[in-house]
Design an enzyme around this catalytic site. Structure first.
Site, PDB file in Angstrom:
ATOM      1  CB  ALA A  12     104.840  98.085   1.462  1.00  0.00           C
ATOM      2  CG  ASP A  13     109.275 100.647   6.078  1.00  0.00           C
ATOM      3  OD1 ASP A  13     110.207  99.894   5.739  1.00  0.00           O
ATOM      4  OD2 ASP A  13     109.261 101.266   7.163  1.00  0.00           O
ATOM      5  CB  THR A  14     106.614  95.529   7.287  1.00  0.00           C
ATOM      6  OG1 THR A  14     105.691  95.459   6.205  1.00  0.00           O
ATOM      7  CG2 THR A  14     106.042  94.788   8.487  1.00  0.00           C
ATOM      8  N   GLY A  53     103.237 100.571   6.568  1.00  0.00           N
ATOM      9  CA  GLY A  53     102.784 101.759   5.857  1.00  0.00           C
ATOM     10  C   GLY A  53     102.862 101.455   4.376  1.00  0.00           C
TER      11      GLY A  53
END
Length: 185
Positions: free
Chosen positions: A65-67, A102
């Site tokens: 995940a990437d925030t 994402g």
């Protein structure tokens, strides 16, 4: 089926632990830089690289995940220092921004990718509030220089969307894992 979180984020670990008893944590060492043309593509690309990096080494079911925090189509990453944190907070003051996470789940070589967008409105912040918040040290390891789940919650006027997304791990990921056969704890 071994579940692996490809992240060293304590916030992601905490959220995943609320729903599942057993999983491993294997941080990915990939860069969070991206050549994507828009923020959603950026977040998905980085999440996918994280998940694939760990999957190729360990197998199992891997979540990456990437925030990111986006203001006026500009990504606000993690501040490098207190000065940068103050600048970010001033730029967010009184404005609506987007938090985009994402994600990519890799299982048996197949990828499930997606994203979540939550709108966040900051209150009009006084300089003293910004100084106080930065002095807590909390903003220095967070995209956009704030953490809604901590003292930074006081900066927020409202959110529209998934609260867990603003923390960094949207409920959509939990739902995808349930669909893959993982049981809630």
């Amino acid at each position: 089926m071994r579940l692996i979180l490809a992240s060293q984020s304590p916030r992601r670990r905490e959220i995943l632990r609320k729903f599942f008893d057993s999983f491993d944590i294997v941080p990915s060492a990939v860069s969070e830089e991206s050549t994507a043309e828009n923020p959603v593509e950026h977040a998905i690309e980085v999440a996918k690289r994280k998940a694939l990096d760990v999957y190729t080494r360990y197998g199992g079911v891997v979540i990456g995940a990437d925030t990111i925090v986006v203001l006026d189509n500009m990504i606000l990453g993690k501040p490098r220092n207190k000065k940068e944190a103050k600048e970010m907070l001033r730029s967010l003051s009184g404005k609506i921004h987007k938090v985009i996470t994402g994600y990519c789940i890799v299982r048996e070589g197949e990828e499930i990718t997606g994203y979540e967008i939550t709108e966040v409105k900051f209150r009009e912040l006084k300089d003293e509030e910004i100084e106080w918040y930065v002095s807590t040290g909390e903003p220095l390891d967070k995209a956009g220089a704030y953490g809604i789940q901590g003292k930074g919650g006081i900066l927020i006027e409202w959110i529209k969307g998934d609260y867990y997304n603003v923390v960094g791990f949207p409920i959509k990921i939990i739902l995808e894992l349930i669909d893959l056969g993982f049981k809630l704890s």
